[in-house]
Design an enzyme around this catalytic site. Sequence first.
Site, PDB file in Angstrom:
ATOM      1  N   VAL A 197       0.825  -1.207   0.000  1.00 34.67           N
ATOM      2  CA  VAL A 197       0.000   0.000   0.000  1.00 34.67           C
ATOM      3  C   VAL A 197       0.856   1.253   0.000  1.00 34.67           C
ATOM      4  O   VAL A 197       0.692   2.144  -0.838  1.00 34.67           O
ATOM      5  CB  VAL A 197      -0.954   0.009   1.216  1.00 34.67           C
ATOM      6  CG1 VAL A 197      -1.701   1.328   1.312  1.00 34.67           C
ATOM      7  CG2 VAL A 197      -1.932  -1.150   1.125  1.00 34.67           C
ATOM      8  N   ASP A 209      10.674   3.216   5.921  1.00 31.76           N
ATOM      9  CA  ASP A 209      10.339   1.877   6.380  1.00 31.76           C
ATOM     10  C   ASP A 209      11.481   1.387   7.264  1.00 31.76           C
ATOM     11  O   ASP A 209      12.653   1.647   6.966  1.00 31.76           O
ATOM     12  CB  ASP A 209      10.145   0.924   5.200  1.00 31.76           C
ATOM     13  CG  ASP A 209       9.393  -0.347   5.579  1.00 31.76           C
ATOM     14  OD1 ASP A 209       8.233  -0.494   5.156  1.00 31.76           O
ATOM     15  OD2 ASP A 209       9.965  -1.186   6.294  1.00 31.76           O
ATOM     16  N   THR A 217      -2.055  -3.980   9.535  1.00 29.66           N
ATOM     17  CA  THR A 217      -2.771  -4.218  10.793  1.00 29.66           C
ATOM     18  C   THR A 217      -3.298  -5.652  10.762  1.00 29.66           C
ATOM     19  O   THR A 217      -4.443  -5.888  10.371  1.00 29.66           O
ATOM     20  CB  THR A 217      -3.931  -3.221  10.982  1.00 29.66           C
ATOM     21  OG1 THR A 217      -4.624  -3.062   9.734  1.00 29.66           O
ATOM     22  CG2 THR A 217      -3.416  -1.870  11.432  1.00 29.66           C
ATOM     23  N   THR A 230      -5.906  -0.241   8.066  1.00 32.52           N
ATOM     24  CA  THR A 230      -7.262  -0.670   8.404  1.00 32.52           C
ATOM     25  C   THR A 230      -7.394  -0.875   9.908  1.00 32.52           C
ATOM     26  O   THR A 230      -6.624  -1.627  10.510  1.00 32.52           O
ATOM     27  CB  THR A 230      -7.615  -1.978   7.686  1.00 32.52           C
ATOM     28  OG1 THR A 230      -7.500  -1.764   6.274  1.00 32.52           O
ATOM     29  CG2 THR A 230      -9.030  -2.410   8.020  1.00 32.52           C
ATOM     30  N   CYS A 236      -6.621  -8.191   3.686  1.00 34.45           N
ATOM     31  CA  CYS A 236      -7.794  -7.317   3.778  1.00 34.45           C
ATOM     32  C   CYS A 236      -9.060  -8.103   4.102  1.00 34.45           C
ATOM     33  O   CYS A 236      -9.523  -8.110   5.227  1.00 34.45           O
ATOM     34  CB  CYS A 236      -7.962  -6.528   2.473  1.00 34.45           C
ATOM     35  SG  CYS A 236      -6.703  -5.251   2.232  1.00 34.45           S
ATOM     36  N   ARG A 271       1.023 -13.127   2.300  1.00 31.98           N
ATOM     37  CA  ARG A 271       0.469 -12.910   3.633  1.00 31.98           C
ATOM     38  C   ARG A 271      -0.905 -13.550   3.769  1.00 31.98           C
ATOM     39  O   ARG A 271      -1.759 -13.390   2.926  1.00 31.98           O
ATOM     40  CB  ARG A 271       0.365 -11.408   3.922  1.00 31.98           C
ATOM     41  CG  ARG A 271       1.691 -10.678   4.007  1.00 31.98           C
ATOM     42  CD  ARG A 271       1.488  -9.188   4.184  1.00 31.98           C
ATOM     43  NE  ARG A 271       0.730  -8.613   3.070  1.00 31.98           N
ATOM     44  CZ  ARG A 271       0.303  -7.352   3.033  1.00 31.98           C
ATOM     45  NH1 ARG A 271       0.526  -6.549   4.062  1.00 31.98           N
ATOM     46  NH2 ARG A 271      -0.362  -6.890   1.983  1.00 31.98           N
TER      47      ARG A 271
END
Length: 439
Positions: A22, A40, A90, A125, A265, A336
């Site tokens: 993202v 990062d 998250t 999120t 997500c 992921r």
Amino acid sequence: MGLYEKIVSGEEKIAVVGLGYVGMPIAVAFARKAGVIGFDLNAEKIQKYKEGKDPTNEVGDDVIAGSTVEFTSDPSRLKEARFHIVAVPTPINLDKTPDLNPVESASRILGRNLMKGSVVVYESTVYPGVTEDICVPILEEESGLKCGTDFKVGYSPERINPGDRVHRLENIKKIVSGMDAESLDVIAGVYGLVIEAGVHRAGSIKVAEAAKVVENSQRDINIAFINELAMVFDRMGIDTYEVIEAMNTKWNALGFYPGLVGGHCIGVDPYYFIYEAERLGYHSRLISSGRQINDGMSEFVADNIIKQLVLANRTVRQAKVVFFGVTFKENCPDVRNSKVVDIIKHLNEYGIDPVLIDSWADPEEFERSNGYKLSGEEDAYDADCIVIAVSHNDYRERTLKEWNRYFAPGDNGGKVIIDIKAVLDKDEAAASGYRYWRL
């Protein structure tokens, strides 16, 4: 001159905290319009970006190499910016509760380097209330500044779809929100620099936070409905895809298909809503049920792999099973929360140690995050069962004859094809005598 004008003129910079699937596309997009610091903590990742390499494959090596983003793992560089975008993951804990450690850690790092006059926008999120009730106190504590007086916050949920070359950051309408009218104007103006589709001004930060978890919960529920049908139709001997194709002839059919719901997500966000609802004394029934169904699909697929091996007269423990595809979705290197991994774990319980192949996944990243090693296609031959788990384009382009080369010699009736994404023509596979099963 306000912050927006200063960013446009080049007097102030934008900082993006978290450069994954993202954050990195966001940083690159803004760098075409303003000065951008891309931060990062992963120094190895930063080095790859500096070398012009895109491990996410979201924008490509050439774009990374030509970008003006100032990539860094030095948090003190954040002091050079006044507009900050936090785009860290998250995830959820093993007990399915929200893991806010990444966003809290990012807030602490940013807070220690936050300057007066800054605007902080969270894209991660979260459930409604996290930005104002959890992140703001951390920013204040670490910075010694007062929110609303010395700095302001907002929330703009990410809507990037990894691996999607059609729906991109620039052409997806962006939800924006701010703690007050002034911050909302700045945030809307800054995002308007790169979002061609325009922005939607949410009434509050909590509304914007809720919109994100609701978007993905809605998709999760719809997929769960189809997945439940698929499990029932399997018992009935009815092909789910044929049912959906018939249903889709009606104008208002939604067009969902059965599948594994993983990733960062849809397979995660509903749990954020469920957690906060239960904390407030409401037990979510529909959303929780949808999650249970979708989380259970891996075991359902694994059981059918075993069933098909038995029906093909294969000794289960001695069967060579080869998986093609381990990422959470097609044409994307993201591993992921891949539900393919859950299928593998279930097969391990039967003594099966599958050969895992993926033309997109990074072998080191997959082993580091999931504990399994990827093999090359040279290890796929002499298989008893092949599992087409992810519909990468290069897998879809292969003919049945090309897939056949991976099987051990013998009658086709003893060759098992598990086609989770309906890549192959079912009738052709059946006519050729294979033991074929699809979700």
